[in-house]
Design a protein around this motif. Structure first.
Motif, PDB file in Angstrom:
ATOM      1  N   ALA A 149     -39.712 -22.068   6.320  1.00  0.00           N
ATOM      2  CA  ALA A 149     -40.009 -21.654   7.687  1.00  0.00           C
ATOM      3  C   ALA A 149     -40.753 -20.321   7.708  1.00  0.00           C
ATOM      4  O   ALA A 149     -41.596 -20.087   8.563  1.00  0.00           O
ATOM      5  CB  ALA A 149     -38.720 -21.548   8.489  1.00  0.00           C
ATOM      6  N   ASN A 150     -40.438 -19.434   6.766  1.00  0.00           N
ATOM      7  CA  ASN A 150     -41.067 -18.116   6.711  1.00  0.00           C
ATOM      8  C   ASN A 150     -41.485 -17.835   5.273  1.00  0.00           C
ATOM      9  O   ASN A 150     -40.824 -17.083   4.552  1.00  0.00           O
ATOM     10  CB  ASN A 150     -40.096 -17.049   7.230  1.00  0.00           C
ATOM     11  CG  ASN A 150     -40.802 -15.734   7.461  1.00  0.00           C
ATOM     12  OD1 ASN A 150     -42.016 -15.662   7.436  1.00  0.00           O
ATOM     13  ND2 ASN A 150     -40.031 -14.693   7.684  1.00  0.00           N
TER      14      ASN A 150
ATOM     15  N   HIS B 204     -51.062 -18.073   1.796  1.00  0.00           N
ATOM     16  CA  HIS B 204     -51.715 -19.310   1.358  1.00  0.00           C
ATOM     17  C   HIS B 204     -50.953 -19.932   0.191  1.00  0.00           C
ATOM     18  O   HIS B 204     -50.346 -19.228  -0.609  1.00  0.00           O
ATOM     19  CB  HIS B 204     -53.152 -19.024   0.907  1.00  0.00           C
ATOM     20  CG  HIS B 204     -54.012 -18.501   1.995  1.00  0.00           C
ATOM     21  ND1 HIS B 204     -54.723 -19.312   2.837  1.00  0.00           N
ATOM     22  CD2 HIS B 204     -54.273 -17.233   2.405  1.00  0.00           C
ATOM     23  CE1 HIS B 204     -55.388 -18.582   3.709  1.00  0.00           C
ATOM     24  NE2 HIS B 204     -55.120 -17.313   3.469  1.00  0.00           N
ATOM     25  N   CYS B 205     -51.023 -21.241   0.096  1.00  0.00           N
ATOM     26  CA  CYS B 205     -50.402 -21.971  -1.011  1.00  0.00           C
ATOM     27  C   CYS B 205     -51.200 -21.746  -2.287  1.00  0.00           C
ATOM     28  O   CYS B 205     -52.421 -21.892  -2.281  1.00  0.00           O
ATOM     29  CB  CYS B 205     -50.351 -23.457  -0.667  1.00  0.00           C
ATOM     30  SG  CYS B 205     -49.753 -24.488  -2.016  1.00  0.00           S
ATOM     31  N   PRO B 206     -50.542 -21.411  -3.414  1.00  0.00           N
ATOM     32  CA  PRO B 206     -51.268 -21.195  -4.664  1.00  0.00           C
ATOM     33  C   PRO B 206     -51.797 -22.483  -5.305  1.00  0.00           C
ATOM     34  O   PRO B 206     -52.644 -22.424  -6.188  1.00  0.00           O
ATOM     35  CB  PRO B 206     -50.246 -20.516  -5.568  1.00  0.00           C
ATOM     36  CG  PRO B 206     -48.929 -20.934  -5.037  1.00  0.00           C
ATOM     37  CD  PRO B 206     -49.126 -21.124  -3.562  1.00  0.00           C
TER      38      PRO B 206
ATOM     39  N   ARG C 168     -48.954 -18.310   8.944  1.00  0.00           N
ATOM     40  CA  ARG C 168     -50.009 -17.745   9.792  1.00  0.00           C
ATOM     41  C   ARG C 168     -49.673 -16.349  10.301  1.00  0.00           C
ATOM     42  O   ARG C 168     -50.536 -15.655  10.812  1.00  0.00           O
ATOM     43  CB  ARG C 168     -50.275 -18.661  10.971  1.00  0.00           C
ATOM     44  CG  ARG C 168     -50.845 -19.985  10.569  1.00  0.00           C
ATOM     45  CD  ARG C 168     -51.260 -20.807  11.771  1.00  0.00           C
ATOM     46  NE  ARG C 168     -51.635 -22.151  11.415  1.00  0.00           N
ATOM     47  CZ  ARG C 168     -52.786 -22.484  10.859  1.00  0.00           C
ATOM     48  NH1 ARG C 168     -53.671 -21.564  10.606  1.00  0.00           N
ATOM     49  NH2 ARG C 168     -53.043 -23.745  10.556  1.00  0.00           N
ATOM     50  N   ASN C 169     -48.431 -15.925  10.179  1.00  0.00           N
ATOM     51  CA  ASN C 169     -48.029 -14.609  10.659  1.00  0.00           C
ATOM     52  C   ASN C 169     -48.443 -13.482   9.722  1.00  0.00           C
ATOM     53  O   ASN C 169     -48.452 -12.321  10.119  1.00  0.00           O
ATOM     54  CB  ASN C 169     -46.517 -14.558  10.883  1.00  0.00           C
ATOM     55  CG  ASN C 169     -46.092 -15.524  11.961  1.00  0.00           C
ATOM     56  OD1 ASN C 169     -46.837 -15.771  12.903  1.00  0.00           O
ATOM     57  ND2 ASN C 169     -44.913 -16.089  11.820  1.00  0.00           N
TER      58      ASN C 169
END
Length: 83
Positions: free
Chosen positions: A32-33, A38-40, A48-49
């Motif tokens: 959730a957080n 970005h995903c490696p 997006r936060n």
């Protein structure tokens, strides 16, 4: 005459996922957080936060050595697959 109601109308917008399921197996997609933007593995935005960073070449070199295909800070592709 009342409009005909279908069961799918009452459940509109209610799905098992709040977003489409990820295409890669990285666990950051399920968090959730997520601690990274970005995903490696696939480069998709997972949080997006977090603000997008301007990374240096030295930081990208460290990420490449750690095996990341994409930068977790800015989303740039670090390793290009060869056919």
């Amino acid at each position: 005459m009342a409009a005909r109601e279908f069961p799918s109308d009452r459940c509109a917008g209610m799905t098992a996922f709040s977003r489409p399921p990820p295409v890669c197996e990285n666990m950051n997609h399920r968090r959730a957080n997520s601690p990274v933007a970005h995903c490696p593995q696939c480069g998709a935005v997972v949080n997006r936060n977090l603000p997008r960073r301007l990374c240096t070449d030295a930081e990208h070199a460290v990420s490449r050595r750690q095996g990341s295909t994409y930068c977790v800070g800015c989303g740039v592709q670090l390793i290009v697959g060869r056919p």
